[in-house]
Design an enzyme around this catalytic site. Structure first.
Site, short mmCIF file in Angstrom:
data_model
loop_
_atom_site.label_atom_id
_atom_site.label_comp_id
_atom_site.label_asym_id
_atom_site.label_seq_id
_atom_site.Cartn_x
_atom_site.Cartn_y
_atom_site.Cartn_z
CG ASP A 119 -59.83 -33.93 15.82
OD1 ASP A 119 -60.34 -34.91 15.23
OD2 ASP A 119 -60.13 -33.59 16.96
CG ASP A 181 -64.91 -39.36 15.68
OD1 ASP A 181 -65.20 -40.43 16.24
OD2 ASP A 181 -65.50 -38.30 15.94
#
Length: 402
Positions: A119, A181
């Site tokens: 992330d 993602d």
């Protein structure tokens, strides 16, 4: 489910947005001009709640007004600084430049430890990426290049993708796995390859997108959330879910990440397979989205129409479509995608979804992780980020079309 006339419905809402108004907030007309002013007011409330060292706002629970803050290690930590940079861009107000700088620089410590998930793009590109874009500060560029160096340590050359959750390999015995993602974090690698970083990062990002394109989609172009791979051969093992309803269901935010991620990948590479993937993922999403264009959290939830909505997915898709429309180089698709993107913003700007004085966020009714019973029907920071991004892209699209 949406009727075949969804484009006409979307276009009608679009006309209302462009030439009349964009919904109401507690009786106040939310025109394009005063909408940014309203978001500006909301965000100033948030500033006062986020002065705790090494934390960022992430969500507001139903029935509450103020944000819950989490440590900067939380994957959502880059969105609040990104919102502030976007507000600076929208208003040219030095107040937001100062606030954005203070929030952004809180995140530099993320690179002092070994990377623990994929992330870094969300955390540092949304913050430092916007910071560098708007200021040209060389110190921000150095952080971004370091972030790309850290992210690429998760790249598996046998599989050709970036590992998503290293802790699951260690704690749960998972094989190499990649979530949809992760397409969003490739933008950091593309940027680094063009801005003084390792040129191979471009190749790694292209390979990741290609492997994802080949394995992450079902025949109808709905996407799996998680794809597990054999570490030794690199072959795909199985598509599963973590935050969706089921392995076979279409999780709304996952589909949104796919649309946005492959649109960005085409923009960065010119690879028409990525463009077609973005279009295919968009088409299945639009064919199944409800008439107000804000999806239920999972398109296959059997409790629909009583299932929770996910405004964050609508915001992500709206932002992506403002970019996908001109990139398509197809007059029919361009008109359709602009109309639907404008209609999505109109829906999100109505009093059903715009917070107003309900709480200090921009949007209501997002869903984070329903299977875990977490963040269901709440306000979430990334919904606000992509909503504001979509509004800025909408403005640019109108200027281009003049």
């Amino acid at each position: 489910m949406v009727k075949n006339s969804f484009v006409l419905i979307g276009f009608c809402i679009c006309v209302l947005l462009l030439f009349s108004c964009a919904g109401t907030i507690k009786g106040t007309t939310a025109t394009e001009n005063n909408l940014v002013a309203l978001l500006n007011q909301q965000a100033k409330k948030t500033v006062e709640e986020t002065r705790v060292e090494n934390t960022m706002p992430v969500l507001i629970e139903a029935g509450k007004q103020q944000w819950t803050n989490e440590k900067i290690s939380n994957w959502r930590s880059g969105f609040w600084p990104g919102i502030q940079w976007y507000l600076f861009e929208a208003t040219n107000d030095e107040y937001w430049k100062t606030q954005a700088r203070l929030s952004t620089e809180k995140l530099s410590g993320l690179l002092d430890k070994p990377v623990y998930n994929h992330d870094l793009g969300f955390q540092l590109y949304c913050s430092y990426g916007n910071a560098f874009r708007l200021t040209g500060n060389a110190a921000y560029k150095k952080i971004l290049l370091r972030a790309a160096d850290s992210l690429i340590t998760l790249y598996n050359p046998v599989v050709g993708t970036i590992l998503s959750w290293p802790y699951r390999r260690k704690n749960d015995g998972w094989p190499h796995h990649t979530i949809i993602d992760n397409m969003m974090n490739l933008e950091l690698l593309f940027w680094a390859a063009k801005n003084g970083g390792n040129k191979k990062y471009y190749d790694y990002a292209v390979r990741h997108a290609t492997v994802t394109m080949q394995n992450h989609f079902r025949p109808d172009y709905s996407t799996y959330h998680v794809l597990n791979y054999d570490d030794k051969t690199g072959k795909a093992i199985k598509g599963t879910t973590h935050q969706g309803l089921a392995d076979s269901s279409m999780w709304a935010r996952g589909q949104a990440w796919a649309i946005y991620g492959f649109t960005m990948a085409f923009r960065e590479t010119g690879n028409r397979e990525f463009l077609q993937t973005a279009i295919n993922a968009t088409n299945v999403y639009l064919a199944r989205v409800p008439e107000d264009l804000v999806p239920y959290w999972d398109f296959d939830d059997p409790t629909i129409p009583n299932a929770p909505r996910d405004a964050s997915a609508a915001a992500i898709v709206a932002s992506a479509l403002f970019e996908l429309a001109p990139l398509s180089k197809n007059e029919v698709l361009e008109k359709k995608y602009y109309a639907v993107a404008n209609a999505m913003l109109a829906a999100l700007s109505s009093k059903q979804y715009l917070s107003g004085d309900v709480n200090h966020a921009f949007l209501l009714h997002s869903t984070g992780n329903k299977p875990a019973g977490k963040d269901v029907d709440v306000s979430i920071i990334y919904a606000d980020y992509y909503f504001l991004e979509a509004l800025l892209r909408q403005k640019k699209s109108k200027e281009t079309l003049k």
